[in-house]
Enzyme design. Sequence first.
Site, PDB file in Angstrom:
ATOM      1  N   SER A 155       0.811  -1.217   0.000  1.00 36.09           N
ATOM      2  CA  SER A 155       0.000   0.000   0.000  1.00 36.09           C
ATOM      3  C   SER A 155       0.846   1.270   0.000  1.00 36.09           C
ATOM      4  CB  SER A 155      -0.920   0.024   1.224  1.00 36.09           C
ATOM      5  OG  SER A 155      -1.653  -1.169   1.319  1.00 36.09           O
TER       6      SER A 155
HETATM    7  N1  SAH Z   1      -0.631  -4.662   3.992  1.00 35.03           N
HETATM    8  C1  SAH Z   1       0.122  -5.069   2.834  1.00 35.03           C
HETATM    9  C2  SAH Z   1      -0.570  -4.818   1.524  1.00 35.03           C
HETATM   10  C3  SAH Z   1      -1.677  -5.753   1.350  1.00 35.03           C
HETATM   11  S1  SAH Z   1      -2.275  -5.990  -0.295  1.00 35.03           S
HETATM   12  C4  SAH Z   1       1.497  -4.427   2.834  1.00 35.03           C
HETATM   13  O1  SAH Z   1       1.772  -3.590   3.679  1.00 35.03           O
HETATM   14  O2  SAH Z   1       2.321  -4.811   1.996  1.00 35.03           O
HETATM   15  C5  SAH Z   1      -3.604  -7.056   0.151  1.00 35.03           C
HETATM   16  C6  SAH Z   1      -3.212  -8.457   0.508  1.00 35.03           C
HETATM   17  O3  SAH Z   1      -4.407  -9.126   0.918  1.00 35.03           O
HETATM   18  C7  SAH Z   1      -2.649  -9.271  -0.649  1.00 35.03           C
HETATM   19  O4  SAH Z   1      -1.393  -9.766  -0.300  1.00 35.03           O
HETATM   20  C8  SAH Z   1      -3.676 -10.397  -0.828  1.00 35.03           C
HETATM   21  O5  SAH Z   1      -3.089 -11.627  -1.208  1.00 35.03           O
HETATM   22  C9  SAH Z   1      -4.289 -10.479   0.551  1.00 35.03           C
HETATM   23  N2  SAH Z   1      -5.604 -11.096   0.656  1.00 35.03           N
HETATM   24  C10 SAH Z   1      -6.683 -10.993  -0.172  1.00 35.03           C
HETATM   25  N3  SAH Z   1      -7.716 -11.718   0.307  1.00 35.03           N
HETATM   26  C11 SAH Z   1      -7.289 -12.286   1.483  1.00 35.03           C
HETATM   27  C12 SAH Z   1      -7.894 -13.139   2.455  1.00 35.03           C
HETATM   28  N4  SAH Z   1      -9.141 -13.580   2.357  1.00 35.03           N
HETATM   29  N5  SAH Z   1      -7.149 -13.519   3.520  1.00 35.03           N
HETATM   30  C13 SAH Z   1      -5.871 -13.096   3.655  1.00 35.03           C
HETATM   31  N6  SAH Z   1      -5.248 -12.301   2.765  1.00 35.03           N
HETATM   32  C14 SAH Z   1      -5.948 -11.892   1.696  1.00 35.03           C
END
Ligand code: SAH
Length: 231
Positions: A66
Amino acid sequence: MPLPEPVARAQREQMVAQQIEGRGIRDPAVLAAMLAVPREVFVAEKYQEYAYDDAPLPLPEGQTISQPYVVALMAASLKLRPGDQVLEIGTGSGYAAAVLSRIAAAVYTVERHDSLATYAREKLALLGYNNVSVLCGDGTLGWPEYAPYDGIVVAAGGPRVPHALREQLVIGGRLVMPVGSRPRLQQLVRLTREGEQMYRKEALSRVRFVPLIGAQGWEGEQDDWDEVEGE
Ligand code: SAH
């Protein structure tokens, strides 16, 4: 080549002043955490020079780390206190978990892609952030083992706040999540649990996150980017 620490430090200071404080985030614990965590450690080698840019950056598995402002906004919206237990859904690179770990007592974070969970664990261990636990699984079901949580942050956009997550909040706890009727366009929502069955909902800003995929999220890897583009 890794950024030399004095260079990274100067870039972090500038990032916090311009992108975070400059946009109205005042919580001293959030600002201190954003100043402390080396974002360059969490981004891929080839994006090192962009580590402190005002933008999200690509991660493996088609995911993104993000934008720094969004990480700070979500952290500030949680109104965390030093003793808090926090659940994060969507570990991605582990960067936001690292930031949260500098503000709260413990962070439990769930990622659905095994490769990213492993990536995040490695980065967090490298930095010695040992109050973060990473689980590979479907975060729409939360992490019941360590519930209830004072704060829950969902870093991917879903059609509604998953029931399991509401249930894993302490009374008085806050949940922040992007919610929208399309997989890639959402409103950031804050839910405060005011009683056993009572929740207060506030709409924060419009945001654009990758989709939350799982039992209480979207169904599968669908790419409706073209449909949303141009709005
Ligand atoms: N907070 C992260 C960015 C997250 S991007 C950072 O600082 O880098 C969103 C993430 O959510 C992705 O890696 C994606 O694979 C994950 N995601 C999507 N659906 C999900 C679920 N049901 N459970 C866990 N992770 C999930």
